[in-house]
Design a protein around this motif. Structure first.
Motif, PDB file in Angstrom:
ATOM      1  N   GLN A 273     -23.743 -14.758   4.574  1.00 18.75           N
ATOM      2  CA  GLN A 273     -23.255 -15.203   3.278  1.00 18.75           C
ATOM      3  C   GLN A 273     -21.828 -15.702   3.400  1.00 18.75           C
ATOM      4  N   GLY A 274     -21.640 -16.929   2.891  1.00 21.06           N
ATOM      5  CA  GLY A 274     -20.308 -17.483   2.765  1.00 21.06           C
ATOM      6  C   GLY A 274     -19.856 -17.436   1.321  1.00 21.06           C
ATOM      7  N   GLN A 275     -18.874 -18.247   0.983  1.00 18.67           N
ATOM      8  CA  GLN A 275     -18.357 -18.232  -0.372  1.00 18.67           C
ATOM      9  C   GLN A 275     -19.380 -18.752  -1.382  1.00 18.67           C
ATOM     10  N   ASN A 276     -20.082 -19.833  -1.041  1.00 19.11           N
ATOM     11  CA  ASN A 276     -20.998 -20.465  -1.985  1.00 19.11           C
ATOM     12  C   ASN A 276     -22.403 -20.663  -1.441  1.00 19.11           C
ATOM     13  N   LEU A 277     -22.648 -20.194  -0.235  1.00 20.37           N
ATOM     14  CA  LEU A 277     -23.944 -20.398   0.392  1.00 20.37           C
ATOM     15  C   LEU A 277     -24.379 -19.138   1.108  1.00 20.37           C
ATOM     16  N   SER A 278     -25.660 -18.796   0.973  1.00 15.41           N
ATOM     17  CA  SER A 278     -26.228 -17.639   1.650  1.00 15.41           C
ATOM     18  C   SER A 278     -27.548 -18.056   2.281  1.00 15.41           C
ATOM     19  N   ALA A 279     -27.816 -17.590   3.502  1.00 21.57           N
ATOM     20  CA  ALA A 279     -29.062 -17.929   4.188  1.00 21.57           C
ATOM     21  C   ALA A 279     -29.621 -16.684   4.862  1.00 21.57           C
ATOM     22  N   PHE A 280     -30.948 -16.573   4.840  1.00 25.46           N
ATOM     23  CA  PHE A 280     -31.638 -15.443   5.476  1.00 25.46           C
ATOM     24  C   PHE A 280     -32.801 -15.972   6.300  1.00 25.46           C
ATOM     25  N   TYR A 281     -32.947 -15.429   7.519  1.00 33.29           N
ATOM     26  CA  TYR A 281     -34.139 -15.681   8.340  1.00 33.29           C
ATOM     27  C   TYR A 281     -34.658 -14.340   8.825  1.00 33.29           C
ATOM     28  N   GLY A 282     -35.970 -14.146   8.675  1.00 39.44           N
ATOM     29  CA  GLY A 282     -36.584 -12.912   9.136  1.00 39.44           C
ATOM     30  C   GLY A 282     -37.840 -13.205   9.942  1.00 39.44           C
ATOM     31  N   LEU A 283     -38.170 -12.297  10.831  1.00 37.03           N
ATOM     32  CA  LEU A 283     -39.372 -12.399  11.660  1.00 37.03           C
ATOM     33  C   LEU A 283     -40.186 -11.132  11.452  1.00 37.03           C
ATOM     34  N   SER A 284     -41.472 -11.291  11.113  1.00 35.84           N
ATOM     35  CA  SER A 284     -42.328 -10.142  10.828  1.00 35.84           C
ATOM     36  C   SER A 284     -43.559 -10.155  11.726  1.00 35.84           C
ATOM     37  N   TYR A 285     -43.897  -8.996  12.264  1.00 31.34           N
ATOM     38  CA  TYR A 285     -45.163  -8.821  12.970  1.00 31.34           C
ATOM     39  C   TYR A 285     -46.176  -8.259  11.982  1.00 31.34           C
ATOM     40  N   LEU A 286     -47.307  -8.938  11.843  1.00 34.95           N
ATOM     41  CA  LEU A 286     -48.385  -8.499  10.964  1.00 34.95           C
ATOM     42  C   LEU A 286     -49.558  -8.087  11.834  1.00 34.95           C
ATOM     43  N   GLY A 287     -49.974  -6.840  11.719  1.00 36.97           N
ATOM     44  CA  GLY A 287     -51.081  -6.337  12.524  1.00 36.97           C
ATOM     45  C   GLY A 287     -52.422  -6.906  12.094  1.00 36.97           C
ATOM     46  N   LYS A 288     -53.463  -6.566  12.823  1.00 33.28           N
ATOM     47  CA  LYS A 288     -54.811  -7.057  12.540  1.00 33.28           C
ATOM     48  C   LYS A 288     -55.275  -6.612  11.156  1.00 33.28           C
ATOM     49  N   GLU A 289     -55.987  -7.517  10.454  1.00 34.27           N
ATOM     50  CA  GLU A 289     -56.478  -7.228   9.116  1.00 34.27           C
ATOM     51  C   GLU A 289     -58.000  -7.122   9.057  1.00 34.27           C
ATOM     52  N   PHE A 290     -58.709  -7.622  10.074  1.00 38.69           N
ATOM     53  CA  PHE A 290     -60.162  -7.500  10.118  1.00 38.69           C
ATOM     54  C   PHE A 290     -60.584  -7.279  11.563  1.00 38.69           C
ATOM     55  N   SER A 291     -61.762  -6.683  11.757  1.00 40.06           N
ATOM     56  CA  SER A 291     -62.136  -6.158  13.069  1.00 40.06           C
ATOM     57  C   SER A 291     -62.268  -7.244  14.134  1.00 40.06           C
TER      58      SER A 291
END
Length: 308
Positions: A273-291
């Protein structure tokens, strides 16, 4: 009717946040915050599959922010709209054991409260699924612009059918300060409607501690800001959770899909976050949802906020 609803919903998606709100009478409810989170696996493992993309918009309504949510139910409201695309790994000639293509548009109204240090969110809404959302046409248009493969007729003919499902959700969490820069927040979450699950997890923050109201993206698990604070600098976030999932409209039993009852997620993120600008980047691991899902996936999350 659904076309008009879809058009109205997507008109609420804006690329930036304007932190300056119109003046309101003293004590009157007005818009006090806005947040938008974009997720896409092209920002993660780059493989355009499964939980492939979503866009979530939150508008916060209440009286002037006092540093925490009020204690009363309904005093601080969040209108949340999400468009999500779920796809098989191959958009042209899908494996018959892979998951079906699905487009989903959800509209929710959540009440945020804080009582004796415990943060509570209760919400309800509608999940609109199928071709009526026109998300299949949107993906085809975007892929055409990018020169990427478009979903074939075989894929779209097998997509999750039109339906409207009511949904309810709740999250309870409590933040514990580990130092003046670090905090740990265990939470539990429940949802029923489009998917039915009970989840438990923890979030960790190091840096400029969270300011304003944070909302959780349902796909990646990342929490995104709905208000810009005054502090500048970097903030590191991390988290993990596990859910017991008993039902999902995206993996219908009638079609022979075998749901993975235990669903895991893990995530990292960095906000500047700066004075007038904010940026976010995230990385997520999603596990298996079906067999028959061969492996988990990595998806990226992006948020940009601009103050003017």
């Amino acid at each position: 009717m659904y076309r008009q609803l879809v058009a109205m919903a997507f008109s609420l998606f804006l690329p930036f946040q304007a932190s300056a709100e119109s003046p309101a009478p003293e004590g009157a409810r007005h818009k006090i915050g806005y947040g938008l989170m974009f997720t896409n696996d092209l920002l993660g493992d780059g493989k355009d599959r499964w939980r492939t993309g979503s866009l979530t918009s939150s508008r916060i309504y209440g009286r002037d922010w006092q540093g925490q949510a009020p204690a009363g139910f309904g005093e601080l409201l969040e209108l949340r709209i999400q468009g999500q695309i779920i796809a098989p790994a191959d958009l042209v000639a899908p494996d018959p054991t892979d998951r079906p293509w699905a487009g989903a548009l959800t509209v929710e109204l959540n009440s945020h409260m804080q009582r004796r240090g415990t943060e509570i969110s209760l919400g309800a809404g509608l999940a609109i699924l199928g071709p009526q959302t026109q998300l299949d046409e949107m993906q085809g248009w975007l892929h055409d612009l990018a020169g990427a493969p478009q979903p074939s007729a075989a894929v779209l003919n097998g997509q999750v059918a039109n339906r409207v499902r009511p949904l309810i959700s709740a999250e309870v969490g409590r933040e514990f300060a580990l130092s003046d820069r670090a905090a740990l927040r265990p939470f539990v979450e429940a949802r029923a409607g489009d998917e039915t699950y009970l989840r438990a997890g923890v979030d960790f923050t190091y840096g400029q501690l969270s300011q304003g109201l944070l909302a959780r993206d349902s796909v990646s698990g990342q929490r995104y800001r709905t208000m810009m604070g005054e502090a500048t600098g970097l903030t590191l976030t991390a988290g993990a959770d596990i859910a017991y999932v008993s039902n999902s409209v995206f993996l219908p039993d009638a079609a022979g899909y075998s749901l993975e009852n235990n669903r895991h997620r893990a995530r990292l993120g960095l906000r500047w976050q700066g004075q007038n600008l904010s940026a976010f980047y995230g990385l997520s691991y999603l596990g298996k949802e079906f067999s028959s899902q061969s492996e988990g996936q990595l998806t990226g999350a992006l948020q940009v906020q601009l103050r003017f």
